[in-house]
Design an enzyme around this catalytic site. Structure first.
Site, mmCIF file in Angstrom:
data_model
loop_
_atom_site.group_PDB
_atom_site.id
_atom_site.type_symbol
_atom_site.label_atom_id
_atom_site.label_comp_id
_atom_site.label_asym_id
_atom_site.label_seq_id
_atom_site.Cartn_x
_atom_site.Cartn_y
_atom_site.Cartn_z
ATOM 1 N N ARG A 26 33.342 36.699 39.928
ATOM 2 C CA ARG A 26 34.614 35.949 39.846
ATOM 3 C C ARG A 26 34.380 34.457 40.052
ATOM 4 O O ARG A 26 34.987 33.620 39.384
ATOM 5 C CB ARG A 26 35.594 36.469 40.914
ATOM 6 C CG ARG A 26 36.237 37.789 40.538
ATOM 7 C CD ARG A 26 36.784 38.526 41.739
ATOM 8 N NE ARG A 26 37.775 37.763 42.476
ATOM 9 C CZ ARG A 26 38.138 38.020 43.736
ATOM 10 N NH1 ARG A 26 37.564 39.019 44.390
ATOM 11 N NH2 ARG A 26 39.052 37.298 44.325
ATOM 12 N N LYS B 236 44.361 30.121 48.328
ATOM 13 C CA LYS B 236 45.585 29.841 47.554
ATOM 14 C C LYS B 236 46.760 30.690 48.061
ATOM 15 O O LYS B 236 47.831 30.161 48.362
ATOM 16 C CB LYS B 236 45.363 30.129 46.058
ATOM 17 C CG LYS B 236 44.251 29.317 45.422
ATOM 18 C CD LYS B 236 44.101 29.619 43.958
ATOM 19 C CE LYS B 236 43.625 31.026 43.659
ATOM 20 N NZ LYS B 236 42.232 31.326 44.087
ATOM 21 N N ARG C 5 40.888 44.801 48.800
ATOM 22 C CA ARG C 5 41.065 44.679 47.339
ATOM 23 C C ARG C 5 39.834 45.208 46.623
ATOM 24 O O ARG C 5 38.712 44.956 47.062
ATOM 25 C CB ARG C 5 41.290 43.205 46.969
ATOM 26 C CG ARG C 5 42.738 42.884 46.710
ATOM 27 C CD ARG C 5 42.978 41.422 46.621
ATOM 28 N NE ARG C 5 42.210 40.746 45.560
ATOM 29 C CZ ARG C 5 42.413 39.484 45.221
ATOM 30 N NH1 ARG C 5 43.346 38.767 45.826
ATOM 31 N NH2 ARG C 5 41.704 38.923 44.276
ATOM 32 N N ARG D 106 44.111 29.289 34.038
ATOM 33 C CA ARG D 106 42.748 29.487 34.498
ATOM 34 C C ARG D 106 41.744 29.242 33.379
ATOM 35 O O ARG D 106 40.545 29.406 33.575
ATOM 36 C CB ARG D 106 42.584 30.926 34.961
ATOM 37 C CG ARG D 106 42.257 31.000 36.428
ATOM 38 C CD ARG D 106 42.117 32.433 36.799
ATOM 39 N NE ARG D 106 43.057 32.673 37.869
ATOM 40 C CZ ARG D 106 42.756 33.345 38.964
ATOM 41 N NH1 ARG D 106 41.584 33.852 39.131
ATOM 42 N NH2 ARG D 106 43.660 33.515 39.886
ATOM 43 N N ARG E 176 38.328 39.902 53.676
ATOM 44 C CA ARG E 176 39.783 39.899 53.461
ATOM 45 C C ARG E 176 40.380 41.307 53.536
ATOM 46 O O ARG E 176 39.811 42.269 53.028
ATOM 47 C CB ARG E 176 40.102 39.303 52.085
ATOM 48 C CG ARG E 176 41.565 39.456 51.721
ATOM 49 C CD ARG E 176 41.990 38.638 50.549
ATOM 50 N NE ARG E 176 41.061 38.677 49.447
ATOM 51 C CZ ARG E 176 41.074 37.796 48.435
ATOM 52 N NH1 ARG E 176 41.964 36.823 48.427
ATOM 53 N NH2 ARG E 176 40.206 37.882 47.466
HETATM 54 P P1 AP5 Z 1 43.431 33.997 50.066
HETATM 55 O O1 AP5 Z 1 44.542 33.150 50.512
HETATM 56 O O2 AP5 Z 1 43.729 35.430 49.734
HETATM 57 O O3 AP5 Z 1 42.639 33.299 48.882
HETATM 58 P P2 AP5 Z 1 42.998 33.152 47.353
HETATM 59 O O4 AP5 Z 1 42.531 31.814 46.939
HETATM 60 O O5 AP5 Z 1 44.405 33.512 47.097
HETATM 61 O O6 AP5 Z 1 42.011 34.233 46.799
HETATM 62 P P3 AP5 Z 1 42.107 35.273 45.615
HETATM 63 O O7 AP5 Z 1 40.885 36.124 45.727
HETATM 64 O O8 AP5 Z 1 43.406 35.996 45.594
HETATM 65 O O9 AP5 Z 1 41.975 34.363 44.395
HETATM 66 P P4 AP5 Z 1 41.490 34.783 43.023
HETATM 67 O O10 AP5 Z 1 41.765 33.573 42.263
HETATM 68 O O11 AP5 Z 1 40.109 35.292 42.930
HETATM 69 O O12 AP5 Z 1 42.303 36.094 42.748
HETATM 70 P P5 AP5 Z 1 43.644 36.369 42.013
HETATM 71 O O13 AP5 Z 1 44.365 37.367 42.815
HETATM 72 O O14 AP5 Z 1 44.354 35.150 41.629
HETATM 73 O O15 AP5 Z 1 42.316 33.904 51.172
HETATM 74 C C1 AP5 Z 1 41.104 34.621 51.064
HETATM 75 C C2 AP5 Z 1 40.627 35.049 52.477
HETATM 76 O O16 AP5 Z 1 40.316 33.897 53.233
HETATM 77 C C3 AP5 Z 1 41.688 35.796 53.286
HETATM 78 O O17 AP5 Z 1 41.084 36.773 54.025
HETATM 79 C C4 AP5 Z 1 42.287 34.724 54.185
HETATM 80 O O18 AP5 Z 1 42.773 35.282 55.373
HETATM 81 C C5 AP5 Z 1 41.109 33.800 54.413
HETATM 82 N N1 AP5 Z 1 41.501 32.422 54.563
HETATM 83 C C6 AP5 Z 1 42.459 31.755 53.867
HETATM 84 N N2 AP5 Z 1 42.525 30.462 54.280
HETATM 85 C C7 AP5 Z 1 41.591 30.325 55.240
HETATM 86 C C8 AP5 Z 1 41.158 29.221 56.061
HETATM 87 N N3 AP5 Z 1 41.701 28.017 55.937
HETATM 88 N N4 AP5 Z 1 40.161 29.408 56.925
HETATM 89 C C9 AP5 Z 1 39.580 30.624 57.045
HETATM 90 N N5 AP5 Z 1 39.940 31.708 56.330
HETATM 91 C C10 AP5 Z 1 40.930 31.562 55.424
HETATM 92 O O19 AP5 Z 1 43.113 37.030 40.670
HETATM 93 C C11 AP5 Z 1 42.471 38.280 40.670
HETATM 94 C C12 AP5 Z 1 42.013 38.640 39.273
HETATM 95 O O20 AP5 Z 1 43.139 38.691 38.376
HETATM 96 C C13 AP5 Z 1 41.079 37.628 38.612
HETATM 97 O O21 AP5 Z 1 39.745 37.856 38.957
HETATM 98 C C14 AP5 Z 1 41.343 37.912 37.131
HETATM 99 O O22 AP5 Z 1 40.667 39.038 36.676
HETATM 100 C C15 AP5 Z 1 42.817 38.192 37.098
HETATM 101 N N6 AP5 Z 1 43.611 36.964 36.829
HETATM 102 C C16 AP5 Z 1 44.400 36.294 37.702
HETATM 103 N N7 AP5 Z 1 44.948 35.204 37.124
HETATM 104 C C17 AP5 Z 1 44.501 35.188 35.852
HETATM 105 C C18 AP5 Z 1 44.691 34.283 34.751
HETATM 106 N N8 AP5 Z 1 45.466 33.205 34.846
HETATM 107 N N9 AP5 Z 1 44.064 34.546 33.587
HETATM 108 C C19 AP5 Z 1 43.284 35.631 33.459
HETATM 109 N N10 AP5 Z 1 43.038 36.519 34.461
HETATM 110 C C20 AP5 Z 1 43.645 36.292 35.658
#
Ligand code: AP5
Length: 605
Positions: free
Chosen positions: A248, A97, A237, A173, A208
């Site tokens: 997660r 994402k 992270r 979410r 990552r």
């Molecule tokens: P990346 O682009 O970083 O992936 P992402 O989908 O953004 O992953 P996140 O881990 O950030 O998502 P998440 O939903 O778990 O975490 P968030 O920060 O939102 O890519 C990942 C890796 O893959 C990178 O190394 C990249 O280089 C590689 N990659 C990307 N595309 C690729 C491709 N095509 N091919 C190969 N490699 C690739 O949330 C974190 C925490 O916050 C949650 O666990 C929760 O506790 C809290 N939180 C966030 N939002 C909410 C909400 N709405 N409600 C409640 N709690 C929340």
């Protein structure tokens, strides 16, 4: 719906349990946490948890590049015509994402709102919110809804998001989060879900790395840093350990399905297990289409020259309307579709009553409410009436829901089409947990005697003439007694019927018809088909007070999806000929008529 519905009434089984409709006006303060300086509530905000608040997320100005492009193409587009792009992106942890968001932002200039990033910023600044959020994030759980929702709503209402459009990443979410947005009428133009197999996700998370200086996302294998200097400062992270990633992922799976029904008609699921460039190409072409659709709606309306047509799409959006839902031929309709229509009707009716209209009618003809197709589901009708009635009851109004009883006497007694058993269903129905039934909601019949002093308004279910019997006299007596109190007819059928001896009654006919026509339509919806068939759906005609009639064409999309595109607007209900002309894109003098593919509509419109 009460579980005790008799088996013979099981066709009404789609009446859903209504949770907590409350005849307490004060409910409306519920989104207290919302920053009032940035949120403007609609005049109807005094309704219920199920009614819509309207958040002024976007000023009615188009100041984005989209507006500039339209202007360059020579369209005269008022600033009020539409809003900048609004995108939601979802997917499991590490589905990519964040990576895709940075590419989208670079090209489209949208404001990227990532709840993960917002929360991490709070954590690293050591704020109270950050302290609370940290323990949830560290264990891979969702941070409590109220914390995240406050942050998102506040961020969405900022000037830049309103003007440039937004890209919401990682929110909603959970089901309550999705509902919070619904209540604020915040909907995206498109909902993108990145789909990646679990084993790949885990590898992506573990590998990552983040650059704290530029915010860029790397991967030790897939996207290694460009040079030693960057490599040295990369961080991992704290939630990217194998154990936390698994947790997660589980949390994501538990919640993802609950959100989907809210966005089914906007959903674009994308294979995220390809290179990031290929994925972006697909997202880019989807976003371009969304932009084109918006501008082609303007263009279509403009090219269908017709003096009675009010060109432009502004009005179709200006009352926070979500567009026509798709898959309307599928029966039974999903709860989402039913609720869409209940919302649309509730909002229009409330607007009309706010404007002091007192004689109103709702005419809705979707497959599930279409007696001509022999699929009339009385349950849907009852559910609609309940939603409407309770929305007024929630404001402290005493609503009488009326259904006509047996007509005629002795051997000629009978109940008109569809209404047999309706009153029983009304009595069995779940009218909420707060005892609305008997106080704010009462059940009655149609007639002068049914009007009590304490009644504030009346909702009449499908009043209709039957062969040999005319309901209009009773109806008129009832409305006379109701005086200035609103009377709303839901799907009335007041055309004159032959007498029991098969002869059309003529005495007083004109007066009766004139009276029947005195009810003003506050909501109208019907699907349009080729002559003589009910498949495929060709378009739809919709009117939602206070606007005029909007004509939509149904368009098949290459990915097997469909959408409705507005092609014309009319101040009055259009004739079948006007509809034909709008579909054919031609202008015709009013007196000329043409049978055309919609010819059969003339009989029923
Ligand atoms: P990346 O682009 O970083 O992936 P992402 O989908 O953004 O992953 P996140 O881990 O950030 O998502 P998440 O939903 O778990 O975490 P968030 O920060 O939102 O890519 C990942 C890796 O893959 C990178 O190394 C990249 O280089 C590689 N990659 C990307 N595309 C690729 C491709 N095509 N091919 C190969 N490699 C690739 O949330 C974190 C925490 O916050 C949650 O666990 C929760 O506790 C809290 N939180 C966030 N939002 C909410 C909400 N709405 N409600 C409640 N709690 C929340």
């Amino acid at each position: 719906m009460a579980a005790s519905l008799p088996a013979t009434l099981s066709h009404a089984s789609n009446i859903t349990q209504r949770k907590g409709p409350v005849p307490i006006p004060s409910l409306l303060q519920s989104p207290s946490s919302i920053h009032s300086s940035t949120v403007s509530f609609s005049p109807f905000s005094s309704c219920t948890t199920t009614s819509s608040y309207s958040l002024s997320v976007g000023p009615r100005r188009r100041c984005s590049s989209k507006y500039q492009r339209l202007k360059r193409k020579g369209f005269h587009v008022e600033c009020a015509l539409g809003e900048p792009l609004k995108v939601m992106i979802s997917g499991a942890p590490a589905s990519g994402k964040g990576t895709q968001c940075s590419m989208i932002v670079e090209k489209y200039g949208l404001v990227h709102i990532s709840t993960g990033d917002l929360l991490r910023a709070e954590v690293s600044s050591g704020t109270e919110i950050g302290k609370k959020a940290k323990e949830y994030m560290d264990s891979g759980k969702l941070v409590p809804d109220e914390i995240v929702t406050d942050m998102v709503v506040s961020r969405l209402s900022r000037q830049d998001a309103r003007e440039r459009g937004w890209l919401l990443d990682g929110y909603p979410r959970s089901y309550p989060q999705a509902q919070s947005l619904e209540k604020l009428n915040i909907r995206p133009d498109i909902y993108i879900v990145l789909d990646v197999p679990d084993e790949i996700l885990i590898d992506r998370c573990i590998g990552r790395r983040l650059d704290p200086v530029t915010g860029k996302i790397y991967h030790i294998k897939n996207f290694p840093p460009e040079n030693e200097e960057v490599a040295r400062r990369l961080i991992t992270r704290s939630d990217d350990t194998l154990e936390k990633v698994k947790s997660r992922l589980q949390t994501y799976k538990q919640n993802a399905e609950a959100i989907l029904p809210n966005y089914l008609n906007l959903l674009n699921k994308i294979d995220g297990n390809r290179t990031r460039e290929v994925i972006f190409q697909e997202i880019d072409s989807i976003l371009k289409k969304v932009e084109e659709n918006s501008s082609s709606s303007v263009q279509l309306a403009k090219t269908n020259g017709n003096s009675s047509t009010n060109f432009g799409v502004a009005s179709s959006k200006s009352v926070s309307w979500r567009g026509i839902p798709t898959r309307l031929n599928n029966i039974p309709h999903s709860r989402e579709i039913r609720e869409y229509f209940y919302d649309d009707i509730r909002n229009s009716t409330r607007r009309a009553i706010e404007d002091k209209k007192t004689r109103l009618k709702v005419e809705i003809n979707i497959p599930e409410l279409n007696p001509d197709m022999d699929v009339y589901r009385i349950g849907t009708l009852m559910e609609l009436v309940r939603e409407l009635a309770l929305s007024f009851a929630d404001d402290g109004k005493r609503v009488k829901v009326c259904v006509q009883g047996s007509m005629g006497e002795g051997a000629l007694a009978g109940i008109p089409l569809q209404l047999a058993g309706t009153r029983k269903i009304l009595e069995f129905m779940d009218w909420g947990e707060y005892g609305a039934m008997g106080t704010f909601i009462n059940i009655g019949a149609i007639g002068r005697d049914e009007v009590d002093e304490q009644d504030d308004m009346f909702i009449l279910i499908a009043p209709q003439n039957a062969v040999g019997n005319c309901i209009i006299d009773d109806l008129q007596a009832m409305t006379d007694a109701a005086g200035s109190r609103p009377v709303i007819l839901i799907n009335p059928r007041l055309k004159d019927m032959p007498s029991s001896s098969g002869i059309m009654t003529t005495i007083g006919r004109d007066k009766r018809m004139e009276y029947a026509a005195s009810f003003e339509i506050c909501y109208y919806f019907r699907l349009l088909y080729y002559a003589g068939s009910f498949y495929p759906i060709m378009g739809a005609l919709r009117m939602a007070y206070p606007k005029g009639y909007e004509l939509f064409r149904r368009v098949d999309e290459p990915n097997g999806k469909e959408k409705y595109v507005i092609i014309a607007e009319f101040p009055e209900k259009p004739t079948a000929t006007e509809i034909n002309d709008a579909f054919a894109g031609r202008t015709r003098k009013k007196e000329k008529t043409a049978p055309g593919i919609w010819g059969f509509l003339s009989g029923i419109l």
